[in-house]
Design a protein around this motif. Structure first.
Motif, PDB file in Angstrom:
ATOM      1  N   PRO A 210       2.326  -0.257  98.944  1.00 14.10           N
ATOM      2  CA  PRO A 210       2.811   1.047  98.470  1.00 14.10           C
ATOM      3  C   PRO A 210       3.315   1.934  99.600  1.00 14.10           C
ATOM      4  CG  PRO A 210       0.410   0.983  98.415  1.00 14.10           C
ATOM      5  CD  PRO A 210       0.870  -0.396  98.754  1.00 14.10           C
ATOM      6  N   VAL A 211       2.959   1.603 100.827  1.00  7.03           N
ATOM      7  CA  VAL A 211       3.459   2.329 102.003  1.00  7.03           C
ATOM      8  C   VAL A 211       4.603   1.505 102.584  1.00  7.03           C
ATOM      9  CG1 VAL A 211       2.915   3.246 104.279  1.00  7.03           C
ATOM     10  CG2 VAL A 211       1.179   3.271 102.469  1.00  7.03           C
ATOM     11  N   ARG A 212       5.780   2.084 102.650  1.00  4.73           N
ATOM     12  CA  ARG A 212       6.955   1.312 103.036  1.00  4.73           C
ATOM     13  C   ARG A 212       7.637   1.911 104.252  1.00  4.73           C
ATOM     14  NH1 ARG A 212       8.728   1.055  96.731  1.00  4.73           N
ATOM     15  NH2 ARG A 212       6.988  -0.269  96.101  1.00  4.73           N
ATOM     16  N   ALA A 213       8.320   1.046 104.979  1.00  2.00           N
ATOM     17  CA  ALA A 213       9.125   1.454 106.128  1.00  2.00           C
ATOM     18  C   ALA A 213      10.311   0.499 106.210  1.00  2.00           C
ATOM     19  CB  ALA A 213       8.303   1.396 107.410  1.00  2.00           C
ATOM     20  N   PRO A 214      11.488   0.990 106.566  1.00  2.34           N
ATOM     21  CA  PRO A 214      12.671   0.116 106.599  1.00  2.34           C
ATOM     22  C   PRO A 214      12.496  -1.115 107.482  1.00  2.34           C
ATOM     23  CG  PRO A 214      13.333   2.420 106.764  1.00  2.34           C
ATOM     24  CD  PRO A 214      11.829   2.399 106.850  1.00  2.34           C
ATOM     25  N   ALA A 218      12.578  -4.952 105.979  1.00  2.00           N
ATOM     26  CA  ALA A 218      13.605  -5.892 106.423  1.00  2.00           C
ATOM     27  C   ALA A 218      12.992  -7.166 106.996  1.00  2.00           C
ATOM     28  CB  ALA A 218      14.496  -5.217 107.465  1.00  2.00           C
ATOM     29  N   THR A 219      11.983  -7.020 107.833  1.00  2.00           N
ATOM     30  CA  THR A 219      11.383  -8.203 108.454  1.00  2.00           C
ATOM     31  C   THR A 219      10.579  -9.018 107.442  1.00  2.00           C
ATOM     32  OG1 THR A 219       9.580  -6.758 109.246  1.00  2.00           O
ATOM     33  CG2 THR A 219      11.344  -7.307 110.809  1.00  2.00           C
ATOM     34  N   ALA A 220       9.890  -8.352 106.516  1.00  2.00           N
ATOM     35  CA  ALA A 220       9.115  -9.086 105.512  1.00  2.00           C
ATOM     36  C   ALA A 220      10.028  -9.883 104.583  1.00  2.00           C
ATOM     37  CB  ALA A 220       8.258  -8.113 104.709  1.00  2.00           C
ATOM     38  N   MET A 253       8.401 -12.782 112.145  1.00  5.87           N
ATOM     39  CA  MET A 253       8.907 -11.675 111.334  1.00  5.87           C
ATOM     40  C   MET A 253       7.871 -11.202 110.302  1.00  5.87           C
ATOM     41  SD  MET A 253      11.962 -10.876 112.381  1.00  5.87           S
ATOM     42  CE  MET A 253      11.281 -11.137 114.033  1.00  5.87           C
ATOM     43  N   SER A 254       7.050 -12.127 109.807  1.00  2.49           N
ATOM     44  CA  SER A 254       6.137 -11.803 108.708  1.00  2.49           C
ATOM     45  C   SER A 254       5.119 -10.736 109.068  1.00  2.49           C
ATOM     46  CB  SER A 254       5.406 -13.077 108.246  1.00  2.49           C
ATOM     47  OG  SER A 254       4.357 -13.439 109.146  1.00  2.49           O
ATOM     48  N   ILE A 255       4.765 -10.661 110.341  1.00  3.91           N
ATOM     49  CA  ILE A 255       3.662  -9.794 110.766  1.00  3.91           C
ATOM     50  C   ILE A 255       4.150  -8.468 111.333  1.00  3.91           C
ATOM     51  CG2 ILE A 255       3.484 -10.557 113.170  1.00  3.91           C
ATOM     52  CD1 ILE A 255       0.526 -10.173 110.716  1.00  3.91           C
ATOM     53  N   GLN A 256       5.458  -8.263 111.382  1.00  6.18           N
ATOM     54  CA  GLN A 256       5.981  -7.072 112.049  1.00  6.18           C
ATOM     55  C   GLN A 256       5.557  -5.780 111.348  1.00  6.18           C
ATOM     56  OE1 GLN A 256       7.536  -7.056 115.192  1.00  6.18           O
ATOM     57  NE2 GLN A 256       6.606  -9.083 114.964  1.00  6.18           N
ATOM     58  N   GLY A 257       5.447  -5.809 110.042  1.00  7.22           N
ATOM     59  CA  GLY A 257       4.975  -4.614 109.350  1.00  7.22           C
ATOM     60  C   GLY A 257       3.586  -4.196 109.810  1.00  7.22           C
ATOM     61  N   ALA A 258       2.713  -5.166 109.999  1.00 13.75           N
ATOM     62  CA  ALA A 258       1.355  -4.860 110.469  1.00 13.75           C
ATOM     63  C   ALA A 258       1.369  -4.261 111.867  1.00 13.75           C
ATOM     64  CB  ALA A 258       0.486  -6.118 110.446  1.00 13.75           C
ATOM     65  N   ALA A 306       9.804  -9.428  92.015  1.00 17.77           N
ATOM     66  CA  ALA A 306      10.987 -10.157  91.556  1.00 17.77           C
ATOM     67  C   ALA A 306      12.027 -10.291  92.668  1.00 17.77           C
ATOM     68  CB  ALA A 306      11.593  -9.454  90.347  1.00 17.77           C
ATOM     69  N   VAL A 307      12.162  -9.269  93.490  1.00 12.26           N
ATOM     70  CA  VAL A 307      13.099  -9.336  94.615  1.00 12.26           C
ATOM     71  C   VAL A 307      12.698 -10.450  95.579  1.00 12.26           C
ATOM     72  CG1 VAL A 307      14.009  -8.075  96.609  1.00 12.26           C
ATOM     73  CG2 VAL A 307      13.718  -6.900  94.421  1.00 12.26           C
ATOM     74  N   LEU A 308      11.402 -10.554  95.856  1.00  8.95           N
ATOM     75  CA  LEU A 308      10.926 -11.608  96.755  1.00  8.95           C
ATOM     76  C   LEU A 308      11.130 -12.992  96.144  1.00  8.95           C
ATOM     77  CD1 LEU A 308       7.589 -10.733  98.598  1.00  8.95           C
ATOM     78  CD2 LEU A 308       9.893 -10.883  99.509  1.00  8.95           C
ATOM     79  N   ALA A 309      10.844 -13.140  94.871  1.00  7.31           N
ATOM     80  CA  ALA A 309      11.028 -14.443  94.220  1.00  7.31           C
ATOM     81  C   ALA A 309      12.483 -14.900  94.329  1.00  7.31           C
ATOM     82  CB  ALA A 309      10.598 -14.353  92.754  1.00  7.31           C
ATOM     83  N   GLU A 310      13.405 -13.958  94.139  1.00  3.20           N
ATOM     84  CA  GLU A 310      14.826 -14.302  94.269  1.00  3.20           C
ATOM     85  C   GLU A 310      15.163 -14.675  95.702  1.00  3.20           C
ATOM     86  OE1 GLU A 310      19.263 -12.500  93.203  1.00  3.20           O
ATOM     87  OE2 GLU A 310      17.460 -11.318  92.795  1.00  3.20           O
ATOM     88  N   ALA A 311      14.646 -13.922  96.662  1.00  2.00           N
ATOM     89  CA  ALA A 311      14.901 -14.224  98.070  1.00  2.00           C
ATOM     90  C   ALA A 311      14.366 -15.592  98.453  1.00  2.00           C
ATOM     91  CB  ALA A 311      14.263 -13.149  98.949  1.00  2.00           C
ATOM     92  N   MET A 312      13.288 -16.011  97.811  1.00  3.25           N
ATOM     93  CA  MET A 312      12.675 -17.299  98.106  1.00  3.25           C
ATOM     94  C   MET A 312      13.313 -18.444  97.324  1.00  3.25           C
ATOM     95  SD  MET A 312       8.737 -15.895  98.296  1.00  3.25           S
ATOM     96  CE  MET A 312       7.965 -17.504  98.523  1.00  3.25           C
ATOM     97  N   GLY A 313      14.390 -18.135  96.597  1.00  4.63           N
ATOM     98  CA  GLY A 313      15.156 -19.175  95.911  1.00  4.63           C
ATOM     99  C   GLY A 313      14.702 -19.475  94.503  1.00  4.63           C
ATOM    100  N   ARG A 314      13.842 -18.606  93.916  1.00  8.43           N
ATOM    101  CA  ARG A 314      13.351 -18.841  92.556  1.00  8.43           C
ATOM    102  C   ARG A 314      13.589 -17.593  91.678  1.00  8.43           C
ATOM    103  NH1 ARG A 314       9.625 -23.099  92.202  1.00  8.43           N
ATOM    104  NH2 ARG A 314      10.087 -24.600  93.868  1.00  8.43           N
ATOM    105  N   PRO A 315      14.854 -17.208  91.460  1.00  8.20           N
ATOM    106  CA  PRO A 315      15.093 -16.018  90.643  1.00  8.20           C
ATOM    107  C   PRO A 315      14.571 -16.206  89.219  1.00  8.20           C
ATOM    108  CG  PRO A 315      17.130 -17.257  90.986  1.00  8.20           C
ATOM    109  CD  PRO A 315      16.106 -17.859  91.889  1.00  8.20           C
ATOM    110  N   GLY A 316      13.949 -15.168  88.695  1.00  2.00           N
ATOM    111  CA  GLY A 316      13.432 -15.219  87.332  1.00  2.00           C
ATOM    112  C   GLY A 316      12.032 -15.790  87.202  1.00  2.00           C
TER     113      GLY A 316
END
Length: 380
Positions: A210-214, A218-220, A253-258, A306-316
């Motif tokens: 729920p806490v977001r930063a650009p 982007a990195t996540a 890239m996955s850990i940059q938010g942390a 849903a945005v992540l699922a699409e990015a990972m190649g599984r839209p819907g």
């Protein structure tokens, strides 16, 4: 309108795609380091193994080795490494291995500069807000995808309680990281893929926070896109070094938010509870708990999922099912009982999880023990 404040993560050199020996030689020159300690675990220290190769690349600069580090970074190992770093003239330490190795070395450096004498004395650093900066230089050569080398904290197991304590310092991350895919080829499949799922968990819970930063978003998003494809490529062709490097970059890239203060959520928090009570590795906790936490959270962030699922190649496809399909593809446990957890342990796991700041930061609040037990029972 977004409102925020961005503070870049710790200054760090990341070298990727070069052979570890070449990169290591140059980094030691950059740091003007002529004496180093090599630290690793038992499997990598076998005769003729990767540790011997790295020691040969270091040559005369390798003045000492510390082998045999245990999983989950026990305090005893932290003190053992700190003692090795006290040798006169040590200017760098090379951590070779997965998350447990680099977490141990990170904590050992802060023990060294704050005169921690024994395992019990580590308690002092949990409370300190004025700890001296860690030294010497830390160069990490990761062989898994845990991403521990990038963070400003270290999770260290207190053998007296079995609990992993977090030690923080703004300069605790490795000074340099060498991403050499060749160094990962001997990593067992179960460890490679479970830490890969852990990295995906980093990315997913950052994106869904729920806490977001650009920068974090982007990195996540990029990490999830890379990891979902590259992990499958390494399953199909273990020797595909380009795919392995993509996995390493995805974990980075996955850990940059942390690193800029975005908290992970309940999958991580429950995972810490499971590790404390049962000893389960964090990679396996992510394999089991992330789909269940995503289902629980879908009531409040289905659009983000849903945005992540699409990015990972599984839209819907629901994101929980995308993750569950990857867990199945890699042959990893999907239920707590399959990982050796007994049903009577769930009560203690629930208590430990509810105390976690990450559970408290979850996108959908976990109202109390009954809700937590519902999540755990579904996973069992």
């Amino acid at each position: 309108m977004q409102i925020g404040r961005f503070q870049p993560p710790s200054r760090q050199i990341v070298v990727y795609g070069q052979p570890a020996g070449t990169a290591l030689t140059q980094i030691l020159k950059d740091f003007w380091a002529t004496q180093a300690v090599l630290v690793t675990n038992t499997s990598l220290a076998r005769p003729g193994g990767l540790a011997d190769k790295v020691a040969a690349e270091l040559g005369d600069a390798c003045v000492r080795r510390v082998d045999g580090l245990a999983a989950n970074s026990p305090r005893a190992d932290v003190v053992r490494v700190a003692d090795a770093l006290r040798s006169r003239g040590i200017e760098a330490v090379v951590a070779l291995g997965g998350g447990s190795v680099v977490e141990t070395v990170k904590a050992a450096r802060i023990c060294l500069t704050n005169n921690v004498g024994d395992a019990a004395d580590l308690d002092r650093l949990k409370r300190s807000t004025t700890a001296a900066s860690p030294r010497p230089y830390l160069i990490s050569i990761p062989t898994t995808l845990s991403a521990a080398e990038y963070t400003q904290y270290a999770g260290i197991t207190d053998e007296r309680t079995g609990v992993k304590d977090a030690f923080h310092h703004p300069d605790l991350a490795a000074d340099a990281v060498i991403l050499d895919p060749e160094a990962t080829t001997a990593t067992p499949d179960a460890l490679w893929f479970s830490t890969g799922l852990r990295a995906l968990d980093h990315a997913v819970e950052t994106w869904c926070s729920p806490v977001r930063a650009p920068y974090a978003d982007a990195t996540a998003l990029h990490a999830a896109r890379m990891l979902a494809r590259a992990l499958s490529r390494t399953k199909a062709e273990p020797g595909d070094l380009a795919a392995r490097l993509d996995c390493q970059i995805g974990a980075w890239m996955s850990i940059q938010g942390a690193t800029i203060g975005i908290s992970h959520g309940a999958s991580h928090g429950i995972g810490h509870g499971l590790s404390a009570v049962t000893g389960m590795s964090h990679g396996i906790t992510s394999c089991i708990m992330l789909p269940h936490v995503l289902r629980y959270n879908a009531a409040v962030n289905a659009d983000r999922q849903a945005v992540l699922a699409e990015a990972m190649g599984r839209p819907g496809m629901p994101l929980a099912e995308v993750i569950a399909a990857l867990v199945a593809e890699f042959g990893l446990p999907s239920r707590l009982r399959d990982a050796g957890v007994r049903e009577e342990q769930l009560d203690a796991v629930a208590d430990a999880a509810l105390a976690s700041p990450r559970v408290k930061a979850n996108a959908r609040p976990v109202a109390g023990k009954a809700e937590m037990m519902g999540i755990l029972q579904a996973a069992w």
